[in-house]
Design a protein around this motif. Sequence first.
Motif, PDB file in Angstrom:
ATOM      1  N   MET A   1       0.786  -1.336  -0.044  1.00 17.84           N
ATOM      2  CA  MET A   1      -0.097  -0.040  -0.019  1.00 17.84           C
ATOM      3  C   MET A   1       0.910   1.097  -0.013  1.00 17.84           C
ATOM      4  SD  MET A   1      -2.895   1.249   2.732  1.00 17.84           S
ATOM      5  CE  MET A   1      -3.874  -0.240   2.601  1.00 17.84           C
ATOM      6  N   GLN A   5      -2.168   5.883  -0.104  1.00 17.69           N
ATOM      7  CA  GLN A   5      -3.616   5.283   0.372  1.00 17.69           C
ATOM      8  C   GLN A   5      -3.432   4.978   1.646  1.00 17.69           C
ATOM      9  OE1 GLN A   5      -2.740   1.478  -2.154  1.00 17.69           O
ATOM     10  NE2 GLN A   5      -1.914   2.744  -3.817  1.00 17.69           N
ATOM     11  N   HIS A  68      -8.046  -3.031   7.182  1.00 18.56           N
ATOM     12  CA  HIS A  68      -8.965  -3.738   6.055  1.00 18.56           C
ATOM     13  C   HIS A  68      -9.635  -2.926   5.055  1.00 18.56           C
ATOM     14  CE1 HIS A  68      -8.556  -7.436   8.457  1.00 18.56           C
ATOM     15  NE2 HIS A  68      -8.849  -6.551   9.534  1.00 18.56           N
ATOM     16  N   THR A  69      -8.792  -1.974   4.528  1.00 19.22           N
ATOM     17  CA  THR A  69      -9.251  -0.951   3.371  1.00 19.22           C
ATOM     18  C   THR A  69      -8.555  -1.346   2.172  1.00 19.22           C
ATOM     19  OG1 THR A  69      -9.277   1.062   4.994  1.00 19.22           O
ATOM     20  CG2 THR A  69      -9.063   1.368   2.575  1.00 19.22           C
ATOM     21  N   HIS A  70      -9.419  -1.530   1.259  1.00 21.33           N
ATOM     22  CA  HIS A  70      -9.027  -1.869  -0.136  1.00 21.33           C
ATOM     23  C   HIS A  70      -9.387  -0.886  -1.117  1.00 21.33           C
ATOM     24  CE1 HIS A  70      -8.026  -6.215   0.975  1.00 21.33           C
ATOM     25  NE2 HIS A  70      -8.846  -5.780   2.051  1.00 21.33           N
ATOM     26  N   TYR A  71      -8.421  -0.677  -2.048  1.00 24.00           N
ATOM     27  CA  TYR A  71      -8.756   0.489  -3.004  1.00 24.00           C
ATOM     28  C   TYR A  71      -9.232  -0.404  -4.373  1.00 24.00           C
ATOM     29  CZ  TYR A  71      -6.794   3.555   0.159  1.00 24.00           C
ATOM     30  OH  TYR A  71      -6.610   4.503   1.139  1.00 24.00           O
ATOM     31  N   ARG A  76      -6.771   3.542  -6.647  1.00 23.08           N
ATOM     32  CA  ARG A  76      -5.427   3.533  -5.988  1.00 23.08           C
ATOM     33  C   ARG A  76      -4.321   4.191  -7.275  1.00 23.08           C
ATOM     34  NH1 ARG A  76      -4.924  -1.723  -6.705  1.00 23.08           N
ATOM     35  NH2 ARG A  76      -4.039  -1.593  -8.714  1.00 23.08           N
ATOM     36  N   ARG A 118     -14.860  -5.165   5.203  1.00 18.65           N
ATOM     37  CA  ARG A 118     -13.831  -4.408   4.465  1.00 18.65           C
ATOM     38  C   ARG A 118     -14.300  -3.096   4.077  1.00 18.65           C
ATOM     39  NH1 ARG A 118     -10.728  -8.577   0.133  1.00 18.65           N
ATOM     40  NH2 ARG A 118      -9.820 -10.167   1.623  1.00 18.65           N
ATOM     41  N   ARG A 120     -14.034  -0.443   1.294  1.00 15.82           N
ATOM     42  CA  ARG A 120     -13.631  -0.500  -0.133  1.00 15.82           C
ATOM     43  C   ARG A 120     -13.977   0.999  -0.643  1.00 15.82           C
ATOM     44  NH1 ARG A 120     -13.269  -5.357  -1.856  1.00 15.82           N
ATOM     45  NH2 ARG A 120     -14.345  -7.051  -1.106  1.00 15.82           N
TER      46      ARG A 120
END
Length: 516
Positions: A1, A5, A68-71, A76, A118, A120
């Motif tokens: 990451m 981010q 638990h952050t997702h891009y 991104r 999560r 998102r």
Amino acid sequence: MSRAQMLLPATLAGVMFAATSLAAPQVDNEIIDRGWQPPVSLAGEGDPLTAVTRMRAYADLRDTLIHHTHYHAETRDFMDALRRSLERFDLRGFYGMLPEEQGEDRLIRVEGVMEHGRYRVRPMPGQGRGALTAHGNRPLPMGDMEARVQAREIDARRGRHYLLSGDLRVGVGEMRWPAVVEASRNLLRLMVEGEPEFDTGPNAGYYRERVRATNPQLAEHEIDVLAPLWAAYPAIAEVLSGIGQIESLLVRGAPGDRDRPVEAAAHIDPERLAANYPALRRYLDRLGPIMSLDAVVHDEYGQVVAVTVDSRTQRATLSMLVRDGQPVATLNGKAVPEARPLLDDTERRLNADVAVRVELLGIVADVTGMQGYIHYRPDGDNARVTGQMVHTPTVRTSGRALGVMPAGMINFVLPRSIDQLATDFMSVATQGNSGRGITGEVNFRQNPKGEAEVNAAGAFEALDNFMVRLGMRMVSDRVIPDPDTADDLGRLIGDIQAAFVEDLDLFEARVVAQHP
């Protein structure tokens, strides 16, 4: 990451933050209850059981944001490109990479949502100018976010300008503005009143010694104020004591006095910071004397609060007069009997006067005359705060570049002096934006589901030419954190989150025992 981010979940976690310990010597329940009055007022409007439930939800959300952050791939890539453009102060490149085009403007809109454990972050559907406002009718659950960044290119006589704007919506759950005000009042009451019965309770000596050992400059009456708070939040206190020290917490007068002047000062402890977060210590040392700031806020009665920050000494101070848990104005250092509290239930207009000194590569720039206007408008469960800066400050330079070349000699060889280049940039910012200058707004409002949202927006016009880019790049080389520093910041946020949960566990156990 990437660094960019990592900053978004950290920022959102900070928005959701409210302070909250375990495995420490026990003290009377009344001491703990009083120390927890501010977060109980904020999250539960005085009801401890409701507050615990909501604070537990906040803690779970922050844990998800941090870990638990997702891009989405497009988002991104944009954030990475945004970071690179800011490091170079490449506004033209930034403008060109915004994916959506609407007339003269380019923009991007993203959203953050909780899905299946999560968080998102992804592009918002239905891209288009103004769509964020239209989409704003959708109530945001706690933690969900919508953001827009927008830019417009403007051809001007002295180089290209860019009108930069953005807005952000964040759901903050069940909360009302009067609860925010009451929480702030309870916090200031703790600061000025302390806990008179703490010294006679069990284990008081342990907490007094912890405060004394980690803040050796404090006097006994200042330890009296902080020891009960350490007992209420031992895990948070231990984390913060690994970062810095409180130098003073001078509260003049006696408990029961109507007006209590407060003078507080704190600084980063280099050795403790290096032991716990070494990259962060190196980053602050690299900043050195890059900036010092003096800010004073006035209302119609006089001075309400004064703040100083100095990167050279890594020190900050706070000065104000507290009346019944609210800051009130002073005039010539004396209380104004008829002054109204800063955050009451009436509309207020404030002025902020700011002076900044920036030192970079031996050149010193003193920026004075920065004045902003603040308009505070509470409305029942909601509140709105707007700010504007339209006065161009004065800039004066001195010193020697790299300790050798005087500022005057540099000015002689440049097409425009450093003073004038800085004034050009500030003039565009404070007089541009169709004459509105630098603007900002924060709205705290209830959505149709009865939950609170924070809506923030801001705009300013930026001058973009070679000399401005050169100067801003030199600043960014010092200011933007490197990957190791970003990692340390992430660890610090994680440590605070873990301490929050420890403190909340202890408080929850007490509340459940008291309310079977």
